[in-house]
Design an enzyme around this catalytic site. Structure first.
Site, PDB file in Angstrom:
ATOM      1  N   GLY A  63       0.832  -1.188   0.000  1.00  0.00           N
ATOM      2  CA  GLY A  63       0.000   0.000   0.000  1.00  0.00           C
ATOM      3  C   GLY A  63       0.867   1.238   0.000  1.00  0.00           C
ATOM      4  N   GLN A  68       2.779   9.979   1.201  1.00  0.00           N
ATOM      5  CA  GLN A  68       4.084   9.299   1.130  1.00  0.00           C
ATOM      6  C   GLN A  68       4.842   9.608  -0.153  1.00  0.00           C
ATOM      7  OE1 GLN A  68       2.309   5.266   2.302  1.00  0.00           O
ATOM      8  NE2 GLN A  68       4.380   5.205   3.167  1.00  0.00           N
ATOM      9  N   CYS A 109       6.291   0.208   7.120  1.00  0.00           N
ATOM     10  CA  CYS A 109       5.803   1.365   6.363  1.00  0.00           C
ATOM     11  C   CYS A 109       6.913   1.814   5.431  1.00  0.00           C
ATOM     12  CB  CYS A 109       5.427   2.492   7.328  1.00  0.00           C
ATOM     13  SG  CYS A 109       4.843   3.971   6.487  1.00  0.00           S
ATOM     14  N   LEU A 110       6.566   2.062   4.176  1.00  0.00           N
ATOM     15  CA  LEU A 110       7.589   2.431   3.193  1.00  0.00           C
ATOM     16  C   LEU A 110       8.265   3.758   3.538  1.00  0.00           C
ATOM     17  CD1 LEU A 110       5.850   1.324  -0.124  1.00  0.00           C
ATOM     18  CD2 LEU A 110       7.581   0.108   1.224  1.00  0.00           C
ATOM     19  N   HIS A 151      -4.134   1.178   7.704  1.00  0.00           N
ATOM     20  CA  HIS A 151      -2.794   1.764   7.756  1.00  0.00           C
ATOM     21  C   HIS A 151      -2.707   2.963   6.812  1.00  0.00           C
ATOM     22  CE1 HIS A 151       1.790   1.365   7.832  1.00  0.00           C
ATOM     23  NE2 HIS A 151       1.571   2.176   6.801  1.00  0.00           N
ATOM     24  N   GLU A 152      -3.185   2.775   5.574  1.00  0.00           N
ATOM     25  CA  GLU A 152      -3.096   3.859   4.585  1.00  0.00           C
ATOM     26  C   GLU A 152      -4.022   5.006   4.954  1.00  0.00           C
ATOM     27  OE1 GLU A 152      -0.609   3.650   2.797  1.00  0.00           O
ATOM     28  OE2 GLU A 152      -0.269   1.497   3.055  1.00  0.00           O
ATOM     29  N   HIS A 155      -2.420   7.356   7.243  1.00  0.00           N
ATOM     30  CA  HIS A 155      -1.509   8.309   6.594  1.00  0.00           C
ATOM     31  C   HIS A 155      -2.242   9.582   6.183  1.00  0.00           C
ATOM     32  CE1 HIS A 155       2.400   6.411   6.212  1.00  0.00           C
ATOM     33  NE2 HIS A 155       1.867   5.280   5.794  1.00  0.00           N
TER      34      HIS A 155
HETATM   35 NI    NI Z   1       2.810   3.463   5.709  1.00  0.00          NI
END
Ligand code: NI
Length: 184
Positions: A63, A68, A109-110, A151-152, A155
């Site tokens: 995701g 991000q 998380c990226l 999670h997304e 963000h």
């Molecule tokens: Ni993340």
């Protein structure tokens, strides 16, 4: 193609060249902003979504939210399997109907490389959003996909997994967080 020739009143971010987008890392300020709704699914929005899907696969991740890639917009992409046919775009998403009790699972998380946090979330949830064709839709999921959505979605409100650390996770991630903060 995406040059600044067309002023867009709705666009809070000037002109975007989707090809230039890249994943940003904590503690980038945009990750803490409350993202703004997307008024219309324009060609630019579609191009950004396309690029976000590409970046998600490259990472690789399951995701990726618009903040991000530096854009404080309410949009994220997800793909729980990695198969191209499972790419999904969620514009102006809303979550509802949390069900199935809570489940705890490690998340990464990226934007927080090297960091893992055990996060407790409802195991099933419903999402309503607009897709990349501008069509509203609703979907329900459990397990991994439900977790990705949550999670997304976090963000989009400037919430990161490091906000959900137990004292143990805080100790385990202390060094990695410090390194990211010092690399800013
Ligand atoms: Ni993340």
């Amino acid at each position: 193609m995406f040059a600044a020739a067309n002023p867009r009143a709705y666009d809070p971010c000037m002109a975007i060249d989707p090809e230039q987008l890249a994943i940003v890392y904590y503690p980038h300020d945009v990750l803490r902003q409350k993202a703004q709704p997307i008024p219309a699914v324009t060609d630019e929005i579609k191009a950004v979504a396309h690029k976000m899907i590409e970046l998600m696969h490259q990472a690789p991740g399951v995701g990726l939210a618009a903040p991000q890639v530096g854009l404080p917009w309410r949009m994220f992409v997800a793909n729980p399997t990695g198969e191209p046919g499972d790419d999904r775009v969620y514009i102006n998403p809303e979550l509802s109907g949390a069900a199935g009790g809570n489940a705890a699972r490690d998340e990464g998380c990226l934007s927080l490389p090297g960091i893992t946090v055990e996060v407790t979330r409802p195991s099933a949830i419903t999402i309503s959003a607009t897709n990349q064709d501008g069509e509203p839709f609703e979907d329900s999921a459990d397990d991994l996909l439900a977790r990705i959505w949550q999670h997304e979605y976090d963000h989009l409100d400037g919430v990161l997994i490091i906000d959900k650390m137990s004292p143990m996770d805080r100790m385990a991630n202390k060094r990695a967080i410090k390194e990211l903060e010092e690399a800013k």
